[in-house]
Design a protein around this motif. Structure first.
Motif, PDB file in Angstrom:
ATOM      1  N   TYR A 109      -4.364  -4.094  -4.817  1.00  0.00           N
ATOM      2  CA  TYR A 109      -5.237  -3.640  -3.729  1.00  0.00           C
ATOM      3  C   TYR A 109      -4.724  -3.959  -2.320  1.00  0.00           C
ATOM      4  O   TYR A 109      -5.160  -3.342  -1.340  1.00  0.00           O
ATOM      5  CB  TYR A 109      -6.680  -4.187  -3.880  1.00  0.00           C
ATOM      6  CG  TYR A 109      -7.295  -3.854  -5.201  1.00  0.00           C
ATOM      7  CD1 TYR A 109      -7.777  -2.580  -5.467  1.00  0.00           C
ATOM      8  CD2 TYR A 109      -7.366  -4.799  -6.220  1.00  0.00           C
ATOM      9  CE1 TYR A 109      -8.325  -2.254  -6.703  1.00  0.00           C
ATOM     10  CE2 TYR A 109      -7.910  -4.492  -7.461  1.00  0.00           C
ATOM     11  CZ  TYR A 109      -8.391  -3.229  -7.700  1.00  0.00           C
ATOM     12  OH  TYR A 109      -8.924  -2.916  -8.914  1.00  0.00           O
ATOM     13  N   HIS A 110      -3.854  -4.948  -2.209  1.00  0.00           N
ATOM     14  CA  HIS A 110      -3.367  -5.424  -0.912  1.00  0.00           C
ATOM     15  C   HIS A 110      -2.945  -4.260  -0.013  1.00  0.00           C
ATOM     16  O   HIS A 110      -3.413  -4.119   1.122  1.00  0.00           O
ATOM     17  CB  HIS A 110      -2.181  -6.345  -1.199  1.00  0.00           C
ATOM     18  CG  HIS A 110      -1.645  -7.087  -0.019  1.00  0.00           C
ATOM     19  ND1 HIS A 110      -2.260  -8.221   0.475  1.00  0.00           N
ATOM     20  CD2 HIS A 110      -0.564  -6.864   0.756  1.00  0.00           C
ATOM     21  CE1 HIS A 110      -1.556  -8.667   1.510  1.00  0.00           C
ATOM     22  NE2 HIS A 110      -0.532  -7.860   1.704  1.00  0.00           N
ATOM     23  N   ASN A 111      -2.067  -3.403  -0.531  1.00  0.00           N
ATOM     24  CA  ASN A 111      -1.552  -2.307   0.289  1.00  0.00           C
ATOM     25  C   ASN A 111      -2.518  -1.125   0.361  1.00  0.00           C
ATOM     26  O   ASN A 111      -2.390  -0.285   1.256  1.00  0.00           O
ATOM     27  CB  ASN A 111      -0.197  -1.832  -0.251  1.00  0.00           C
ATOM     28  CG  ASN A 111       0.898  -2.855   0.015  1.00  0.00           C
ATOM     29  OD1 ASN A 111       0.718  -3.782   0.811  1.00  0.00           O
ATOM     30  ND2 ASN A 111       2.028  -2.696  -0.649  1.00  0.00           N
ATOM     31  N   ASN A 170      -5.877 -11.634   0.319  1.00  0.00           N
ATOM     32  CA  ASN A 170      -4.644 -11.150   0.925  1.00  0.00           C
ATOM     33  C   ASN A 170      -3.495 -12.042   0.484  1.00  0.00           C
ATOM     34  O   ASN A 170      -3.689 -13.225   0.196  1.00  0.00           O
ATOM     35  CB  ASN A 170      -4.763 -11.160   2.451  1.00  0.00           C
ATOM     36  CG  ASN A 170      -5.401  -9.886   2.939  1.00  0.00           C
ATOM     37  OD1 ASN A 170      -4.998  -8.799   2.550  1.00  0.00           O
ATOM     38  ND2 ASN A 170      -6.411 -10.016   3.784  1.00  0.00           N
ATOM     39  N   VAL A 216      -9.920 -10.051  -4.983  1.00  0.00           N
ATOM     40  CA  VAL A 216      -8.553 -10.518  -4.720  1.00  0.00           C
ATOM     41  C   VAL A 216      -8.361 -10.808  -3.241  1.00  0.00           C
ATOM     42  O   VAL A 216      -9.001 -10.205  -2.391  1.00  0.00           O
ATOM     43  CB  VAL A 216      -7.509  -9.483  -5.215  1.00  0.00           C
ATOM     44  CG1 VAL A 216      -7.649  -9.267  -6.704  1.00  0.00           C
ATOM     45  CG2 VAL A 216      -7.624  -8.177  -4.477  1.00  0.00           C
ATOM     46  N   VAL A 273       2.902  -8.730  -5.745  1.00  0.00           N
ATOM     47  CA  VAL A 273       1.457  -8.834  -5.535  1.00  0.00           C
ATOM     48  C   VAL A 273       0.697  -8.223  -6.720  1.00  0.00           C
ATOM     49  O   VAL A 273      -0.243  -8.820  -7.249  1.00  0.00           O
ATOM     50  CB  VAL A 273       1.051  -8.152  -4.207  1.00  0.00           C
ATOM     51  CG1 VAL A 273      -0.462  -8.044  -4.090  1.00  0.00           C
ATOM     52  CG2 VAL A 273       1.618  -8.927  -3.017  1.00  0.00           C
ATOM     53  N   GLU A 308       2.099   2.764   3.716  1.00  0.00           N
ATOM     54  CA  GLU A 308       1.862   1.340   3.421  1.00  0.00           C
ATOM     55  C   GLU A 308       2.174   0.978   1.973  1.00  0.00           C
ATOM     56  O   GLU A 308       1.798  -0.102   1.519  1.00  0.00           O
ATOM     57  CB  GLU A 308       0.406   0.980   3.741  1.00  0.00           C
ATOM     58  CG  GLU A 308       0.045   1.105   5.226  1.00  0.00           C
ATOM     59  CD  GLU A 308       0.759   0.062   6.085  1.00  0.00           C
ATOM     60  OE1 GLU A 308       1.237  -0.959   5.540  1.00  0.00           O
ATOM     61  OE2 GLU A 308       0.842   0.284   7.313  1.00  0.00           O
ATOM     62  N   MET A 346       9.629  -3.765   0.624  1.00  0.00           N
ATOM     63  CA  MET A 346       8.240  -3.317   0.478  1.00  0.00           C
ATOM     64  C   MET A 346       7.899  -3.105  -1.000  1.00  0.00           C
ATOM     65  O   MET A 346       6.817  -3.462  -1.455  1.00  0.00           O
ATOM     66  CB  MET A 346       8.045  -2.016   1.267  1.00  0.00           C
ATOM     67  CG  MET A 346       6.614  -1.554   1.340  1.00  0.00           C
ATOM     68  SD  MET A 346       6.307  -0.498   2.777  1.00  0.00           S
ATOM     69  CE  MET A 346       7.070   1.027   2.268  1.00  0.00           C
ATOM     70  N   ILE A 367      -5.707  -1.533   0.937  1.00  0.00           N
ATOM     71  CA  ILE A 367      -6.522  -1.905   2.109  1.00  0.00           C
ATOM     72  C   ILE A 367      -5.748  -1.541   3.380  1.00  0.00           C
ATOM     73  O   ILE A 367      -6.297  -0.950   4.325  1.00  0.00           O
ATOM     74  CB  ILE A 367      -6.823  -3.436   2.103  1.00  0.00           C
ATOM     75  CG1 ILE A 367      -7.402  -3.885   0.756  1.00  0.00           C
ATOM     76  CG2 ILE A 367      -7.731  -3.811   3.275  1.00  0.00           C
ATOM     77  CD1 ILE A 367      -8.658  -3.198   0.305  1.00  0.00           C
TER      78      ILE A 367
END
Lengths: 163, 794
Positions: free
Chosen positions: A141-143, B725, B723, B684, A96, B677, A145
């Motif tokens: 942190y998005h990936n 999504n 934070v 992000v 991920e 990716m 999680i």
């Protein structure tokens, strides 16, 4: 007075002599056992880069004295892969893109290990709360999680039998 | 191999092969380096923000049983030149405040190093440092950059009579005409507060001097191995050819680690004195108080506009709180703020005056976004405020002023030359992705119930890759051009290694360089390795900085891989008894086009090229290697121009002052994407640094110059709980000036997220009668704004 410390680290017996009583567990692991996968990021128990499992529970090894580990079992990130097979959390972080510079990653993986052992099917919010003690400056942190969700799903499918 | 080939790697979402070492704890960061006979260093640092050093006494320290050496500032100054500084463009003024690696006569900020000690182990080094006795005579402290400018203020450096370290002025278009035409002028003071990149890995170095070879080997946590080598050579008066810098795995840098650290110089001196390897690893407290600070600027702006919403011109005076010394990079974040004031808009006039003022704080330098964060904040906030004044929608006023695709390439009045894209299309896609109209209706309904959500909107065109800093010693200014030089080598097994002189700081160079090279060469991704960061084996390079990898380094990789491919084709053609132009290479095999039966593996080709040279015609040289350079276009200060629209949605609790980010939409275009990716990860991650910078992080000094936020207990980084999504929408307009069409984007998220989050908070609370023009927007600050409003209302 310096001590002799006998521990089991990553399933192996270790005997280290002449350890200063003030030595931190993280420096014991890194400098004495040369297990350098466990990192130091803050010196104040905030960042979690030094997280290891102590008798199966996540602790921040920068605020545990090495002498405390005498007679106990410690698991570091180096002890997760078994027989050349990655732990689902390790695979999940790769799959991920849950890491960029990788410095915080071992701490996150160990904290997530503890989380999944207590709660094998956490919600997104439970994952976020469970990893609140670990700081990542790269990923947002998005990936991370998503990586833990990936690992939880793969563990549930029985693709690996150990956490 | 045609671009349309099935299995082409470029454009695919591929996991990073390099992750295997990180996820197994097998990476090598600088603190993981252990050399035989290595000893440890610790610094003696000033407890005062400004003081004269009366004496340094190391006698007691040297009596410690594990003490090896104490190097004082007085000795270090004799053995080294001051730290470097230069400007990215001709300056009105640039004086070099003497910046020693260890303070000898005066200290100018808390935790400035005054001596360095060596001891046999980590803990003893700290003990020894505590035993060094330094006597200080405190001096008046300057903490306010505006006070620092006053004539009556104390002077921090003898050669800076007005405490101004650097002064730049830039102008373009016709600013007088722009303001003469205006129906209105918005005048505001904008302010961004002091905070910094804080990579989780602090600084660190292992310096190892070998007496016999008169050679210095340095393992350092740095983004710029080659440039660091050049600087060390000059600072230490030591032959550059005898210095080898190795940047091992880098635990984050974010621009902070572009620094030529004074501590690194001192540790090198220590190693040279001792003739032994010396390790120094920074603590977090040292990192937050004595590494690099950033962002802190006051921007007094005037924006001229017409009543139909047409923007005309911008004039701005920028004051940068540079801290105690000028870091080498100081001009970048200053100039960046000034250059980005024009946004993605058509303007007629521009003027910007930029001053760096000295104060008794930690030196100021680069942090992701490199100044543009402030410029984008000022123009985007101004556009919102003008829209409010004119009763226009924020999206509509932007639409009216956006540069259109047919106008590209477009030279802004500040001198940037935007390359390609469709900014309005990006805006439309963002509005759609966030469902703007529906959200606005929801927002109105919620307000009636005392619940305040805000929809942020910010957009910009970002400069990726700066044509600066390749002439490392350029000072005070010489024109520069960025370039990359890449070596690519096939070994006897047919595997390929790419050699690049920068270092990956989480920026995924391994996978992305391999994707491009695999396609260009016709080999499998898993047959490619990347070697970076070692100056002894890689070509000279300006380092990992300014999002230059995709736009400057990757074209070099592609060129070198193609060059190697033609070499492979020549040898394969010889083996297969065909013409080189008839050779195709795919998945590690070479064959004659249309004749798959006539195939040879690249392993065999390499064996012939290396080991059966006798069989080759004399005009084919032995070996299997190519080195090529790519020179960046010089139309503008930056090389490529990615762009984004950011739309975060926040909820502000005006009672507690707490802002919660509910969702976050990013629309971005970085040209041809190598690995979507990786692109999303960068966008992000950078955005969360903006969320942290606006809402949580702050370096707070008290009036005596003591830093109150020197641990992660007080300096608050966002955690997973703060934070949202992210929803990332991709556009891909190739860069016409770059082979392959790539644009850099690593600074990406941060460039826009500051302005976007500020805009979201403003949208949530400005209807209550406050105005948001400064950061941080911490709970304390929001409660304060609400209280002040209550007082005004009463």
């Amino acid at each position: 007075m310096n001590r002799t410390i006998q521990t089991r680290v990553n399933g192996r017996k270790s005997i280290e002599e002449n350890v200063e009583p003030r030595m931190l567990l993280v420096h014991f692991l890194r400098d004495r056992l040369r297990l350098t996968g466990t990192h130091v990021g803050c010196d104040s128990t905030n960042c979690g880069a030094c997280t290891v499992l102590f008798d199966g529970k996540a602790v921040k090894s920068c605020t545990v004295l090495a002498v405390r580990a005498h007679g106990h079992e410690v698991t570091t990130v180096e002890g997760l892969a078994q027989n050349g097979k990655l732990h689902p959390l390790q695979a999940g972080f790769q799959h991920e893109h849950g890491l960029q510079c990788g410095y915080c990653t071992p701490g996150f993986i160990m904290a997530a290990c503890d989380l999944l052992s207590r709660n094998p099917a956490p919600t997104e919010q439970e994952i976020r709360l469970g990893l609140e003690g670990n700081l990542c400056r790269c990923t947002g942190y998005h990936n991370i999680i998503k990586a833990v969700q990936w690992a939880a799903a793969n563990l549930a499918e029985g693709k690996s039998d150990h956490v | 191999m045609s671009d349309a080939d099935e299995g082409a790697y470029v454009g695919q979402r591929l996991a990073r092969p390099e992750d295997r070492r990180f996820i197994q704890g097998a990476a090598t960061y600088v603190d993981d380096v252990a050399l035989p006979g290595m000893v440890f260093a610790a610094f003696v640092r000033s407890p005062h923000a400004h003081a004269r050093i009366k004496s340094v006494n190391a006698e007691v320290a040297l009596d410690h049983p594990k003490a090896l050496h104490v190097l004082t500032g007085a000795e270090a100054v004799k053995a080294s030149h001051p730290m470097p500084v230069y400007s990215y463009e001709p300056a009105q003024k640039i004086e070099k405040p003497a910046y020693p690696c260890l303070a000898a006569e005066r200290v100018r900020f808390v935790n400035e190093p005054v001596a360095v000690v060596a001891a046999t182990d980590r803990y003893s080094a700290d003990d020894v440092a505590e035993l060094v006795e330094v006597e200080y005579e405190p001096l008046p402290v300057l903490m306010d950059p505006e006070v620092s400018l006053q004539e009556s203020s104390a002077k921090l450096h003898d050669n800076l009579p007005n405490n101004i370290g650097l002064h730049l002025v830039r102008q373009g278009g016709d600013i007088k005409a722009a303001f003469a035409e205006a129906d209105g002028v918005l005048r505001r003071r904008f302010r961004m507060h002091r905070h910094t990149g804080s990579p989780i890995e602090p600084r660190g170095i292992v310096a190892s001097y070998n007496v016999g070879q008169n050679a210095l080997t340095v393992y350092a946590s740095t983004q710029i191995p080659h440039i660091l080598k050049t600087h060390l050579s000059e600072i230490l008066d030591f032959p550059e050819s005898n210095i080898r810098v190795i940047a091992p795995d880098l635990g984050g840098g974010f621009g902070n680690k572009l620094q030529v650290a004074p501590e690194y110089v001192a540790v090198c001196l220590l190693s040279m004195r001792l003739g032994a390897p010396v390790k120094w690893i920074e603590t977090r407290r040292e990192s937050l108080s004595a590494f690099i600070h950033a962002r802190d600027q006051i921007l007094d702006a005037e924006i001229a506009y017409k009543k139909d919403g047409t923007l005309l011109g911008i004039s701005c005076n920028i004051l940068v709180d540079a801290g105690a010394y000028l870091d080498a990079r100081i001009s970048g974040p200053t100039l960046g703020a000034g250059l980005w004031l024009t946004g993605p808009y058509r303007l007629k006039g521009y003027f910007c005056d930029m001053k760096e003022t000295m104060t008794n704080k930690c030196p100021y330098a680069a942090y992701r976004g490199f100044g543009s964060t402030k410029g984008v904040f000022v123009i985007e906030r101004s556009v919102d405020l003008i829209a409010n004044e004119l009763g226009m929608d924020r999206a509509e006023i932007r639409r009216k002023n956006l540069i259109q695709p047919e106008e590209l390439p477009y030279k802004t009045v500040s001198g940037l030359v935007y390359d390609s894209g469709d900014y309005e299309e990006a805006l439309d896609r963002a509005l759609q992705a966030v469902d703007y109209q529906k959200l606005k209706a929801e927002q109105a309904a919620l307000r009636k119930r005392g619940k305040y959500i805000g929809i942020g909107l910010a957009m910009a065109v970002e400069g990726a890759g700066w044509n600066t800093y390749t002439a490392a010693m350029a000072r005070p200014y010489v024109p520069t051009q960025d370039y990359s030089t890449i070596t690519i080598r096939m070994n006897l097994s047919g595997r390929v290694t790419i050699y690049i002189g920068d270092t990956s700081m989480g920026t995924s160079h391994g996978v992305t360089a391999s994707q491009v090279a695999a396609d260009a060469l016709g080999v499998r991704l898993e047959d490619i390795d990347l070697v970076e960061g070692d100056t002894a084996v890689t070509p000279y390079d300006s380092g990992t900085r300014a999002a230059r990898f995709a736009g400057v380094v990757i074209p070099g990789v592609e060129k070198a891989a193609k060059s190697l491919r033609s070499k492979v084709a020549r040898v394969a053609a010889h083996i297969l008894e065909a013409a080189p132009e008839d050779i195709e290479i795919r998945s590690g095999e070479a064959f004659v086009r249309g004749l798959r039966s006539k195939t040879v593996t690249l392993q065999r080709v390499a064996q012939v090229a290396f080991a059966e040279v006798w069989s080759l015609p004399p005009d084919i040289p032995p070996g299997m290697e190519a080195t090529e350079s790519f020179r960046a276009p010089r139309d503008s200060i930056c090389v490529t121009w990615p762009y984004s629209v950011h739309m975060p949605v926040v909820e502000v609790d005006v009672e507690t002052g707490i802002t919660k980010v509910l969702k976050y939409v990013i629309v971005h275009d970085c040209g041809t994407e190598i690995n979507p990716m990786v692109v999303e990860g960068q966008a992000v991650g950078g955005s969360v640094q903006g969320i942290g910078g606006v809402l949580f992080e702050e370096l707070v000094y008290d009036e005596d110059g003591q830093l109150l936020t020197s641990t992660f207990m007080d300096y608050l980084l966002p955690t997973a709980c703060e934070v949202p999504n992210f929803d990332v929408v991709h556009m891909a307009t190739p860069a016409p000036q770059i082979p392959g069409g790539y644009k850099g984007m690593g600074e990406g998220g941060a460039v826009y997220s500051y302005a976007a989050v500020i805009s979201a908070v403003a949208d949530a609370i400005e209807h209550l009668g406050v105005e948001v023009t400064s950061t941080p927007l911490s709970p304390k600050r929001i409660r304060q704004m609400m209280r002040e409003r209550a007082v005004v209302a009463a």
